[in-house]
Design a protein around this motif. Structure first.
Motif, PDB file in Angstrom:
ATOM      1  N   GLU A  70     -24.097   3.708 -17.180  1.00  0.00           N
ATOM      2  CA  GLU A  70     -23.450   4.328 -16.016  1.00  0.00           C
ATOM      3  C   GLU A  70     -23.956   3.616 -14.771  1.00  0.00           C
ATOM      4  N   PRO A  71     -23.121   2.813 -14.128  1.00  0.00           N
ATOM      5  CA  PRO A  71     -23.540   2.140 -12.894  1.00  0.00           C
ATOM      6  C   PRO A  71     -23.354   3.048 -11.680  1.00  0.00           C
ATOM      7  N   TYR A  72     -24.276   2.937 -10.741  1.00  0.00           N
ATOM      8  CA  TYR A  72     -24.225   3.702  -9.497  1.00  0.00           C
ATOM      9  C   TYR A  72     -24.438   2.742  -8.335  1.00  0.00           C
ATOM     10  N   ARG A  73     -23.800   3.028  -7.241  1.00  0.00           N
ATOM     11  CA  ARG A  73     -24.009   2.266  -6.002  1.00  0.00           C
ATOM     12  C   ARG A  73     -24.439   3.266  -4.939  1.00  0.00           C
ATOM     13  N   PRO A  74     -25.732   3.603  -4.904  1.00  0.00           N
ATOM     14  CA  PRO A  74     -26.210   4.596  -3.928  1.00  0.00           C
ATOM     15  C   PRO A  74     -26.117   4.070  -2.497  1.00  0.00           C
ATOM     16  N   GLU A  75     -26.229   4.987  -1.540  1.00  0.00           N
ATOM     17  CA  GLU A  75     -26.142   4.623  -0.115  1.00  0.00           C
ATOM     18  C   GLU A  75     -27.235   3.645   0.299  1.00  0.00           C
ATOM     19  N   ARG A  76     -28.438   3.812  -0.270  1.00  0.00           N
ATOM     20  CA  ARG A  76     -29.576   2.952   0.072  1.00  0.00           C
ATOM     21  C   ARG A  76     -30.057   2.224  -1.180  1.00  0.00           C
ATOM     22  N   GLY A  77     -30.598   1.049  -0.944  1.00  0.00           N
ATOM     23  CA  GLY A  77     -31.219   0.316  -2.036  1.00  0.00           C
ATOM     24  C   GLY A  77     -30.211  -0.412  -2.910  1.00  0.00           C
ATOM     25  N   PRO A  78     -30.719  -0.907  -4.027  1.00  0.00           N
ATOM     26  CA  PRO A  78     -29.891  -1.727  -4.920  1.00  0.00           C
ATOM     27  C   PRO A  78     -28.960  -0.872  -5.773  1.00  0.00           C
ATOM     28  N   VAL A  80     -27.933   0.739  -9.141  1.00  0.00           N
ATOM     29  CA  VAL A  80     -28.762   1.299 -10.210  1.00  0.00           C
ATOM     30  C   VAL A  80     -27.857   1.493 -11.415  1.00  0.00           C
ATOM     31  N   VAL A  81     -28.314   1.029 -12.564  1.00  0.00           N
ATOM     32  CA  VAL A  81     -27.558   1.221 -13.795  1.00  0.00           C
ATOM     33  C   VAL A  81     -28.442   1.999 -14.764  1.00  0.00           C
ATOM     34  N   HIS A  82     -27.914   3.139 -15.201  1.00  0.00           N
ATOM     35  CA  HIS A  82     -28.615   4.016 -16.134  1.00  0.00           C
ATOM     36  C   HIS A  82     -28.066   3.744 -17.532  1.00  0.00           C
ATOM     37  N   PHE A  83     -28.922   3.242 -18.406  1.00  0.00           N
ATOM     38  CA  PHE A  83     -28.545   2.923 -19.776  1.00  0.00           C
ATOM     39  C   PHE A  83     -29.132   3.949 -20.735  1.00  0.00           C
ATOM     40  N   ASP A  84     -28.373   4.283 -21.762  1.00  0.00           N
ATOM     41  CA  ASP A  84     -28.879   5.097 -22.868  1.00  0.00           C
ATOM     42  C   ASP A  84     -28.610   4.293 -24.131  1.00  0.00           C
ATOM     43  N   LEU A  85     -29.663   3.762 -24.718  1.00  0.00           N
ATOM     44  CA  LEU A  85     -29.522   2.852 -25.853  1.00  0.00           C
ATOM     45  C   LEU A  85     -29.634   3.552 -27.201  1.00  0.00           C
ATOM     46  N   TYR A  86     -29.637   4.875 -27.198  1.00  0.00           N
ATOM     47  CA  TYR A  86     -29.816   5.634 -28.433  1.00  0.00           C
ATOM     48  C   TYR A  86     -28.798   5.244 -29.504  1.00  0.00           C
ATOM     49  N   ARG A  87     -27.548   5.043 -29.110  1.00  0.00           N
ATOM     50  CA  ARG A  87     -26.483   4.718 -30.058  1.00  0.00           C
ATOM     51  C   ARG A  87     -26.222   3.211 -30.181  1.00  0.00           C
ATOM     52  N   LEU A  88     -27.086   2.416 -29.622  1.00  0.00           N
ATOM     53  CA  LEU A  88     -26.931   0.961 -29.695  1.00  0.00           C
ATOM     54  C   LEU A  88     -27.065   0.524 -31.153  1.00  0.00           C
TER      55      LEU A  88
END
Length: 160
Positions: A70-78, A80-88
Motif C-alpha cells: 500500500e503506497p502512501y504520499r503523506p503531506e510531509r516527508g518521503p 511511504v510504502v507499507h508491505f505485508d509479505l505474509y502471503r509472498l
C-alpha cells in the motif's frame, strides 16, 4: 543502537510510530528499509498508522494483507510504502510488486513479515520487533546503520 519500549496500549504504539517517523524525517528522499517483526496482532499496522499520521496522512491505513503493498504520499516527508509479505510465495515476487522501484524513488519501505524475503532485505537499516507483554506490548527498536542511529539518538535520548 537499541531501544526497548513498553507500550501499555494502542495509543502508546501509535505514539512510537509517530516518534519514529518524525525522528527519521531528516533522511527524507533517501530510501529506507524498515523491518517490522511480530506475531499476528502484535501492533505492526498500528505502528505504521502512527508513522503515517505523524507525516500528515489523514486517510485510512489498512494492512496490505491481500494487496501486498500500500503506497502512501503523506503531506510531509518521503513516500511511504507499507508491505505485508505474509502471503509472498517467494522473494522474487517482491520485485514484481515494485519494491526496487520504490527504493529507487527514495521511499520509506515498512515491511511486515520480512523473513519471507530476508535475502533481499539485508540492507534494512531499522528493525522493530513488537511482542505481547502483559496487557500491552513491548517494542525493541534496533538501528542498524550510523545514519539511522544518529537520528534516533537525538529523538530517543530520554529512552531506557
Amino acid at each position: 543502537m537499541r531501544f526497548d519500549f513498553e507500550l501499555p496500549d494502542e495509543d502508546a504504539t501509535l505514539a512510537l510510530g509517530a516518534r519514529l517517523a518524525r525522528a527519521l524525517l531528516a533522511l527524507a528522499g533517501d530510501a529506507l528499509i524498515v523491518r517490522l517483526r511480530g506475531d499476528l496482532g502484535a501492533g505492526k499496522t498500528t505502528l505504521v498508522r502512527g508513522w503515517l499520521r505523524a507525516l500528515g496522512h489523514a486517510g485510512a491505513v489498512k494492512s496490505p494483507t491481500y494487496t501486498l503493498a500500500e503506497p502512501y504520499r503523506p503531506e510531509r516527508g518521503p513516500a511511504v510504502v507499507h508491505f505485508d509479505l505474509y502471503r509472498l510465495g517467494d522473494a522474487d515476487e517482491l520485485d514484481a510488486i515494485g519494491f526496487r522501484d520504490y527504493l529507487a524513488g527514495g521511499a520509506t519501505c515498512l515491511l511486515e513479515w520480512p523473513e519471507r524475503a530476508e535475502a533481499l532485505l539485508a540492507s534494512a537499516e531499522l528493525d522493530i520487533c513488537l511482542a505481547a507483554a502483559g496487557a500491552g506490548r513491548r517494542a525493541l527498536v534496533d538501528a542498524r546503520s550510523e545514519r539511522v542511529a544518529a537520528c534516533l539518538a537525538t529523538a530517543f535520548e530520554d529512552a531506557p
